[in-house]
Scaffold this motif. Structure first.
Motif, PDB file in Angstrom:
ATOM      1  N   PRO A   1       0.814  -1.220   0.000  1.00 50.62           N
ATOM      2  CA  PRO A   1       0.000   0.000   0.000  1.00 50.62           C
ATOM      3  C   PRO A   1       0.848   1.272   0.000  1.00 50.62           C
ATOM      4  CG  PRO A   1      -0.796  -1.574   1.633  1.00 50.62           C
ATOM      5  CD  PRO A   1       0.539  -2.083   1.164  1.00 50.62           C
ATOM      6  N   LEU A   2       0.259   2.324  -0.610  1.00 49.87           N
ATOM      7  CA  LEU A   2       0.912   3.636  -0.631  1.00 49.87           C
ATOM      8  C   LEU A   2      -0.132   4.712  -0.380  1.00 49.87           C
ATOM      9  CD1 LEU A   2       3.134   3.224  -3.837  1.00 49.87           C
ATOM     10  CD2 LEU A   2       3.953   3.255  -1.460  1.00 49.87           C
ATOM     11  N   THR A   3       0.330   5.865   0.102  1.00 47.15           N
ATOM     12  CA  THR A   3      -0.578   6.996   0.286  1.00 47.15           C
ATOM     13  C   THR A   3      -0.839   7.664  -1.055  1.00 47.15           C
ATOM     14  OG1 THR A   3       1.197   8.600   0.613  1.00 47.15           O
ATOM     15  CG2 THR A   3       0.413   7.398   2.571  1.00 47.15           C
ATOM     16  N   VAL A   4      -1.877   8.507  -1.068  1.00 47.85           N
ATOM     17  CA  VAL A   4      -2.181   9.271  -2.278  1.00 47.85           C
ATOM     18  C   VAL A   4      -0.999  10.166  -2.627  1.00 47.85           C
ATOM     19  CG1 VAL A   4      -3.677  11.045  -3.268  1.00 47.85           C
ATOM     20  CG2 VAL A   4      -4.662   9.186  -1.912  1.00 47.85           C
ATOM     21  N   ALA A   5      -0.397  10.783  -1.630  1.00 46.65           N
ATOM     22  CA  ALA A   5       0.743  11.666  -1.882  1.00 46.65           C
ATOM     23  C   ALA A   5       1.898  10.896  -2.523  1.00 46.65           C
ATOM     24  CB  ALA A   5       1.193  12.321  -0.585  1.00 46.65           C
ATOM     25  N   GLU A   6       2.157   9.701  -2.032  1.00 43.66           N
ATOM     26  CA  GLU A   6       3.240   8.898  -2.604  1.00 43.66           C
ATOM     27  C   GLU A   6       2.930   8.503  -4.045  1.00 43.66           C
ATOM     28  OE1 GLU A   6       4.978   6.644   1.377  1.00 43.66           O
ATOM     29  OE2 GLU A   6       3.101   5.942   0.462  1.00 43.66           O
ATOM     30  N   LEU A   7       1.673   8.112  -4.286  1.00 44.05           N
ATOM     31  CA  LEU A   7       1.277   7.738  -5.648  1.00 44.05           C
ATOM     32  C   LEU A   7       1.323   8.946  -6.580  1.00 44.05           C
ATOM     33  CD1 LEU A   7      -1.681   5.338  -4.812  1.00 44.05           C
ATOM     34  CD2 LEU A   7       0.444   4.709  -5.994  1.00 44.05           C
ATOM     35  N   ALA A   8       0.901  10.098  -6.079  1.00 46.43           N
ATOM     36  CA  ALA A   8       0.933  11.307  -6.897  1.00 46.43           C
ATOM     37  C   ALA A   8       2.365  11.664  -7.288  1.00 46.43           C
ATOM     38  CB  ALA A   8       0.280  12.464  -6.148  1.00 46.43           C
ATOM     39  N   GLU A   9       3.279  11.538  -6.343  1.00 47.61           N
ATOM     40  CA  GLU A   9       4.677  11.850  -6.643  1.00 47.61           C
ATOM     41  C   GLU A   9       5.247  10.877  -7.667  1.00 47.61           C
ATOM     42  OE1 GLU A   9       8.987  12.418  -4.342  1.00 47.61           O
ATOM     43  OE2 GLU A   9       7.171  11.899  -3.202  1.00 47.61           O
ATOM     44  N   ARG A  10       4.928   9.603  -7.503  1.00 48.64           N
ATOM     45  CA  ARG A  10       5.474   8.592  -8.410  1.00 48.64           C
ATOM     46  C   ARG A  10       4.890   8.694  -9.814  1.00 48.64           C
ATOM     47  NH1 ARG A  10       6.410   2.819  -5.356  1.00 48.64           N
ATOM     48  NH2 ARG A  10       7.386   3.606  -3.436  1.00 48.64           N
ATOM     49  N   THR A  11       3.670   9.201  -9.935  1.00 47.82           N
ATOM     50  CA  THR A  11       3.002   9.254 -11.243  1.00 47.82           C
ATOM     51  C   THR A  11       2.914  10.663 -11.807  1.00 47.82           C
ATOM     52  OG1 THR A  11       0.811   9.438 -10.200  1.00 47.82           O
ATOM     53  CG2 THR A  11       1.623   7.214 -10.700  1.00 47.82           C
ATOM     54  N   ASP A  12       3.570  11.626 -11.144  1.00 50.25           N
ATOM     55  CA  ASP A  12       3.569  13.017 -11.588  1.00 50.25           C
ATOM     56  C   ASP A  12       2.132  13.535 -11.727  1.00 50.25           C
ATOM     57  OD1 ASP A  12       4.644  15.455 -12.366  1.00 50.25           O
ATOM     58  OD2 ASP A  12       4.728  14.898 -14.483  1.00 50.25           O
ATOM     59  N   SER A  13       1.349  13.364 -10.658  1.00 55.00           N
ATOM     60  CA  SER A  13      -0.068  13.711 -10.676  1.00 55.00           C
ATOM     61  C   SER A  13      -0.398  14.739  -9.599  1.00 55.00           C
ATOM     62  CB  SER A  13      -0.927  12.453 -10.443  1.00 55.00           C
ATOM     63  OG  SER A  13      -0.651  11.469 -11.409  1.00 55.00           O
ATOM     64  N   HIS A  14      -1.556  15.371  -9.729  1.00 55.61           N
ATOM     65  CA  HIS A  14      -2.082  16.297  -8.731  1.00 55.61           C
ATOM     66  C   HIS A  14      -2.727  15.464  -7.629  1.00 55.61           C
ATOM     67  CE1 HIS A  14      -5.191  19.143  -7.129  1.00 55.61           C
ATOM     68  NE2 HIS A  14      -4.146  19.960  -7.171  1.00 55.61           N
ATOM     69  N   ALA A  15      -2.224  15.573  -6.404  1.00 55.77           N
ATOM     70  CA  ALA A  15      -2.592  14.642  -5.334  1.00 55.77           C
ATOM     71  C   ALA A  15      -4.090  14.631  -5.043  1.00 55.77           C
ATOM     72  CB  ALA A  15      -1.806  14.968  -4.064  1.00 55.77           C
ATOM     73  N   ASP A  16      -4.704  15.794  -4.880  1.00 55.27           N
ATOM     74  CA  ASP A  16      -6.124  15.817  -4.536  1.00 55.27           C
ATOM     75  C   ASP A  16      -6.970  15.200  -5.636  1.00 55.27           C
ATOM     76  OD1 ASP A  16      -8.427  16.788  -2.836  1.00 55.27           O
ATOM     77  OD2 ASP A  16      -8.833  17.871  -4.707  1.00 55.27           O
ATOM     78  N   SER A  17      -6.677  15.546  -6.891  1.00 55.40           N
ATOM     79  CA  SER A  17      -7.445  15.006  -8.016  1.00 55.40           C
ATOM     80  C   SER A  17      -7.259  13.498  -8.123  1.00 55.40           C
ATOM     81  CB  SER A  17      -7.011  15.680  -9.318  1.00 55.40           C
ATOM     82  OG  SER A  17      -7.230  17.072  -9.259  1.00 55.40           O
TER      83      SER A  17
END
Length: 350
Positions: free
Chosen positions: A48-64
């Motif tokens: 498991p990963l947090t949204v913030a970690e996934l956003a960083e890894r995928t170059d994404s906007h965390a809230d969206s």
């Protein structure tokens, strides 16, 4: 009641709410496409990963991203844990890349512009009978794949994945080993034929497809250890076909075509079997099930319709089409699934 969501709970909803839920398919499909495009399942493969970690890894906007992942979790693709991290479920694991049974390429294809843009013009097809794809793009589907290498590569990967899955089902459910020689017509690069011959070492094969396609078959056949039992023949299923095989296979070929073109292909098979009244035609297709019952073939039929005017067929429709080309169905394939239709040539006079 509109707050109650999820496929398992729809039976408890009033009819008008169930109706509205049916319109959510396009939203869910887009969510899955984003999850697949960002390779979220690959990122979660090790835990498991947090949204913030996934956003960083995928170059994404965390809230969206988090709001999209929440929808994926609501449908069991991911699991949102109490601490806010996201984990893979058994369903979501099928979105991983390069694993057995991976559906990532098919999800990417189902959510790609070339499919949803076509469905956006479905009404055009209903009114005119013309493929929606041509109305949306101004040219045919296969021409589009040739002009757009990325789209062509995605389609090829998705169809290859589907072919591997359906091949297992078809080979498990029908005895292809009854025949000494089998010609796979329109067999692509030989994936199906290679697996068939691998299971039945006493059978010889012939692979027929366009020259640019069969040019890529040697590696697949060699890796499967069956190259010495296969004759590779560049050709066209609308042209003259090699004679002499005990059985001719058409796997996922005829559903690309309307009845007139499908009958022409069947006519070529009939010619190839002219000197072999005991020979067989083996059609491997999704057999549409009875009215008012769900099966995926009814959706696949719309894919054929909007892309290039083809169709999935029911047993009744198959029998009618086969009769026009001098064949008759001799087995009883199960409807609502991929099936092998065993057909024999009908003598000219009985």
């Amino acid at each position: 009641m509109t707050g109650v969501v999820g496929p398992a709970m729809t039976a408890a909803l009033p009819p008008h709410v169930r109706l509205l839920l049916l319109t959510d398919g396009k939203r869910i499909s887009r969510v899955l496409h984003v999850v697949a495009e960002l390779a979220i399942a690959d990122e979660l493969a090790d835990g498991p990963l947090t949204v913030a970690e996934l956003a960083e890894r995928t170059d994404s906007h965390a809230d969206s991203l988090g709001r999209v992942l929440r929808v994926a979790a609501a449908f069991g693709v991911l699991a949102e844990q109490p601490d806010g991290r996201y984990a893979l479920t058994d369903v979501g694991a099928a979105l991983r890349s390069g694993v057995p049974g991976s559906q990532r390429d098919m999800v990417l294809y189902n959510g790609d512009e070339m499919l949803w843009r076509s469905y956006g013009r479905l009404l055009h097809t209903v009114r005119t009978g013309e493929p929606a794809f041509e109305a949306a793009y101004g040219h045919g589907f296969f021409e589009h794949l040739e002009q757009n290498p990325d789209a062509g590569a995605l389609f090829d990967r998705a169809m290859t994945g589907m072919s591997r899955a359906t091949s297992h089902m078809l080979l498990d459910g029908f005895d292809f080993g009854r025949f000494g020689s089998i010609a796979d017509i329109g067999g692509g690069r030989g994936l199906f034929l290679a697996e068939l011959l691998g299971r039945h070492p006493q059978v010889r094969g012939t692979l027929v497809d366009r020259p640019t396609v069969v040019a890529e078959a040697d590696k697949i056949l060699a890796e499967a250890g069956v190259a010495d039992r296969v004759d590779v023949v560049p050709g066209d299923f609308f042209g003259e076909l090699p004679k002499g095989a005990d059985a001719y296979v058409l796997k996922a070929v005829l559903h690309d075509w309307a009845d007139d073109k499908a009958a022409a292909i069947l006519g070529r098979i009939r010619e190839a079997l002219a000197d072999n009244p005991e020979g067989r035609l083996l059609i491997c297709e999704f057999l549409v099930g009875p009215a008012n019952e769900w099966d995926r073939g009814k959706l696949l039929d719309l894919d054929m319709l909007v892309r290039f005017g083809g169709r999935e067929r029911s047993e009744q429709q198959w029998r009618a089409l086969l009769a026009t080309a001098g064949f008759e169905l001799v087995n009883e394939p199960a409807a609502g699934r991929w099936a092998v239709l065993e057909c024999r040539p009908v003598p000219a006079a009985r």
